[in-house]
Design a protein around this motif. Structure first.
Motif, PDB file in Angstrom:
ATOM      1  N   MET A 148       8.551   7.125  17.242  1.00 23.17           N
ATOM      2  CA  MET A 148       8.618   8.433  16.626  1.00 23.17           C
ATOM      3  C   MET A 148       7.227   9.045  16.641  1.00 23.17           C
ATOM      4  N   ASN A 149       7.101  10.228  17.185  1.00 27.66           N
ATOM      5  CA  ASN A 149       5.810  10.913  17.263  1.00 27.66           C
ATOM      6  C   ASN A 149       5.878  12.278  16.591  1.00 27.66           C
ATOM      7  N   ILE A 150       4.734  12.766  16.198  1.00 23.99           N
ATOM      8  CA  ILE A 150       4.584  14.096  15.603  1.00 23.99           C
ATOM      9  C   ILE A 150       5.604  14.284  14.482  1.00 23.99           C
ATOM     10  N   LEU A 151       5.578  13.363  13.539  1.00 22.32           N
ATOM     11  CA  LEU A 151       6.569  13.407  12.469  1.00 22.32           C
ATOM     12  C   LEU A 151       6.414  14.647  11.611  1.00 22.32           C
ATOM     13  N   LYS A 152       7.561  15.148  11.157  1.00 27.49           N
ATOM     14  CA  LYS A 152       7.629  16.322  10.310  1.00 27.49           C
ATOM     15  C   LYS A 152       8.307  15.934   9.002  1.00 27.49           C
ATOM     16  N   PRO A 153       8.110  16.710   7.944  1.00 32.99           N
ATOM     17  CA  PRO A 153       8.791  16.394   6.682  1.00 32.99           C
ATOM     18  C   PRO A 153      10.310  16.307   6.839  1.00 32.99           C
ATOM     19  N   GLU A 154      10.881  17.103   7.728  1.00 30.28           N
ATOM     20  CA  GLU A 154      12.328  17.083   7.908  1.00 30.28           C
ATOM     21  C   GLU A 154      12.823  15.835   8.624  1.00 30.28           C
ATOM     22  N   ASP A 155      11.922  14.979   9.077  1.00 26.65           N
ATOM     23  CA  ASP A 155      12.322  13.695   9.638  1.00 26.65           C
ATOM     24  C   ASP A 155      12.560  12.651   8.555  1.00 26.65           C
ATOM     25  N   THR A 156      12.265  12.990   7.318  1.00 29.09           N
ATOM     26  CA  THR A 156      12.500  12.072   6.205  1.00 29.09           C
ATOM     27  C   THR A 156      13.985  11.772   6.079  1.00 29.09           C
ATOM     28  N   ALA A 157      14.325  10.485   6.126  1.00 25.68           N
ATOM     29  CA  ALA A 157      15.724  10.068   6.090  1.00 25.68           C
ATOM     30  C   ALA A 157      15.787   8.548   6.103  1.00 25.68           C
TER      31      ALA A 157
END
Length: 126
Positions: free
Chosen positions: A83-92
């Motif tokens: 997983m790269n360039i994680l964003k807050p919406e990747d929280t799960a």
């Protein structure tokens, strides 16, 4: 029967690049198609990525395409999600799933997977 166990989640900063792992045991791992799904609080389970049993075909959800990479190591019975360039919406909670390669398989459809792990939490924060 296949048992799958995810690992590698945790608290990650925005822009981070963690790698999730899924260890599989039981029947011949190389016979199974594998997928990653995720579910955020209050949302439906979402397709993330999938890879066929031979490793030659990969599939990605639109929200992760270009940022996440799925791969597998059949010799070590493992599948990975870089997983790269994680964003807050990747929280799960991220789930690994397996499908017997001898049956119909729709990579993006959770209901075509037979075996699921318990999930690993990924939380993206600043």
């Amino acid at each position: 029967q296949v048992q799958v166990v995810e690992s590698g989640g945790g608290l990650v900063q925005i822009g981070g690049s963690p790698r999730l792992s899924c260890a599989a045991s039981g029947r011949t791992f190389s016979a199974y198609h594998m997928g990653w799904f995720r579910q955020a609080p209050g949302k439906e389970r979402e397709f993330v990525a999938a890879i066929n049993n031979g490793g030659g075909s990969t599939y990605y959800g639109n929200s992760v395409k270009g940022r996440f990479t799925i791969s597998r190591d059949n010799a070590n019975n493992a599948v990975y999600l870089q997983m790269n360039i994680l964003k807050p919406e990747d929280t799960a909670v991220y789930y690994c799933a397996a499908r017997d390669g001898g049956y119909y398989w729709s990579p993006v459809s959770s209901n075509t997977y037979d075996y699921w792990g318990r999930g690993t939490q990924v939380t993206v924060s600043s």
